[in-house]
Design an enzyme around this catalytic site. Structure first.
Site, PDB file in Angstrom:
ATOM      1  N   HIS A 102       2.343 -11.667  14.157  1.00  8.07           N
ATOM      2  CA  HIS A 102       3.408 -12.253  14.973  1.00  8.07           C
ATOM      3  C   HIS A 102       3.104 -13.713  15.362  1.00  8.07           C
ATOM      4  O   HIS A 102       3.986 -14.412  15.855  1.00  8.07           O
ATOM      5  CB  HIS A 102       3.618 -11.415  16.233  1.00  8.07           C
ATOM      6  CG  HIS A 102       5.038 -11.415  16.726  1.00  8.07           C
ATOM      7  ND1 HIS A 102       5.970 -12.341  16.341  1.00  8.07           N
ATOM      8  CD2 HIS A 102       5.693 -10.584  17.591  1.00  8.07           C
ATOM      9  CE1 HIS A 102       7.120 -12.107  16.938  1.00  8.07           C
ATOM     10  NE2 HIS A 102       6.981 -11.032  17.699  1.00  8.07           N
ATOM     11  N   THR A 116       0.849  -1.192   0.000  1.00 10.53           N
ATOM     12  CA  THR A 116       0.000   0.000   0.000  1.00 10.53           C
ATOM     13  C   THR A 116       0.884   1.241   0.000  1.00 10.53           C
ATOM     14  O   THR A 116       1.916   1.277   0.684  1.00 10.53           O
ATOM     15  CB  THR A 116      -0.946   0.019   1.216  1.00 10.53           C
ATOM     16  OG1 THR A 116      -1.754   1.193   1.178  1.00 10.53           O
ATOM     17  CG2 THR A 116      -0.198  -0.016   2.531  1.00 10.53           C
TER      18      THR A 116
END
Length: 404
Positions: free
Chosen positions: A367, A315
């Protein structure tokens, strides 16, 4: 003959759409294949074409949620086309707006008593620390009554004659789905962001040297930054494959290909079409495909299939002036790279201070599946490729890499 027009399936797993806008009016004559409505799914806004010519009767209202296969209008195919009539023009429908009414304060005839509080009212105003001149009295002759004083509220600023209207507009189904997915991404992933910076001088040198020749050779396709970033990302994904994977329950799904979702701005908001097998594309191939998808998004022709199945997202908030941000993961993907604006800044080069065009880059990642080593290593690999594109992205042969 009365033809029942039903909602077609806009894509796999979509069972319901919402009538966003009727482009024709009840009783209009429509031509076959004419766009008669825009419908929102949870993935895209699509046009609904007329299946035949005739007089149309609407069977659903704007804002209605209708199931795939449900009848939304009738078309009388036996109806003759009115003399001199053309196809019904598109109806330009403004979104429904509910405005709060602002009632004018009563205006009393001014007298010596206008704006003067009664003793009881003055005591209340003093306790509220309100100046009597800020109150319009409703008593005889404009006198401020005890009720006026009791209902008065402290001023929040200097009164003006500006508009204070509000509006309430229902979000489209697509926008509601985007909001739902973004909240889910924040709540259901262990999202973390790591940052770095890139010296854009090497890329600028290559672009300045070859961009005119590139555009002339490739039919108007420009040599932009996105091809360099996409090539750098696909290289880094091969070095750190965990970033190119996603969670599926208790399993990790890894991909040996790179389908790169590219965030682009369209008339209906942010769209994220996918560049398939970006790892196999050349610089020209990446730029041409991004241009094709961006034009489809701009023209409202983007489809659900165009936006389904990416494995990683890029993006670019820099085109809007963003200096730094923490992009939100595009689920079910596990990583997203954020580009930002390019600013000339002083940096240390071989012990000397030099001015260079610099860009901050950010990698947000899940994560649960990507550890710090992989995330930081991935972003460093992207930085290395962008700061040394001649060797790492072009094999020291820019003219061959750019197909010149």
């Amino acid at each position: 003959m009365i033809l029942e027009m039903k909602v077609p399936s806009p894509g796999e797993s979509i069972t319901e759409v919402e009538i966003a806008t009727w482009l024709v009016k009840d009783g209009d004559y429509v031509e076959k294949d004419q766009a008669i409505a825009e419908v929102d799914s949870d993935k895209a806004t699509l046009e609904l074409p007329a299946e035949a010519s005739g007089i149309i009767t609407l069977k659903a209202e704007e804002g209605d949620a209708v199931a795939v296969g449900q009848v939304v209008c009738h078309i009388d195919t036996a109806a003759a086309k009115p003399d001199g009539a053309t196809a019904a023009p598109a109806v330009e429908k403004a979104p429904e707006v509910k405005k709060e009414e602002v009632k004018a304060a009563p205006v009393a005839e001014k007298t010596y008593a206008t704006g003067t509080p009664s003793p009881a009212a003055k005591k209340i105003l003093d306790e509220k620390n309100i100046n009597p001149s800020d109150i319009v009295g409703t008593g005889k002759g404009g006198r401020i009554t005890t009720e006026d004083a009791a209902n008065a509220v402290p001023s929040m600023g200097t009164p003006t004659n500006g508009s204070r209207a509000t509006e309430r507009v229902k979000l489209s189904m697509l926008r509601r789905k985007v909001a739902e997915r973004l909240v889910a991404a924040k709540n259901e992933t262990a999202m973390l962001t790591t940052f770095n910076e890139v010296n854009m001088t090497p890329i600028n040198i290559i672009r300045n040297q070859y961009k005119d020749e590139f555009k002339a050779k490739h039919n108007g396709v420009s040599l932009g930054y996105m091809s360099f970033f996409t090539k750098a990302v696909t290289r880094a994904l091969q070095l750190y494959p965990d970033v190119n994977s996603m969670m599926d329950g208790d399993h990790k799904v890894a991909f040996d290909f790179a389908d790169i979702s590219i965030a682009v701005s369209g008339p209906k908001g942010l769209m994220v079409p996918v560049v398939r097998n970006a790892e196999l594309l050349t610089f020209r191939g990446v730029e041409a495909e991004i241009k094709r998808l961006a034009l489809r998004a701009r023209d409202g022709q983007i489809t659900v299939d165009d936006m389904t199945g990416g494995t990683f997202t890029i993006t670019n908030g820099g085109v809007f002036g963003s200096m730094l941000s923490t992009p939100i993961i595009n689920p079910p993907q596990s990583g997203i790279l954020g580009m930002h604006n390019i600013i000339e800044r002083p940096i240390a080069v071989n012990g000397k201070v030099e001015i260079h065009p610099m860009m901050y880059v950010a990698l947000s990642y899940d994560h649960r599946i990507i550890d710090g080593r992989e995330s930081v290593g991935f972003l460093v690999a992207v930085k290395e490729a962008l700061e040394n594109p001649m060797e790492l992205l072009m094999d020291n042969n820019p003219k061959k890499a750019l197909e010149l």
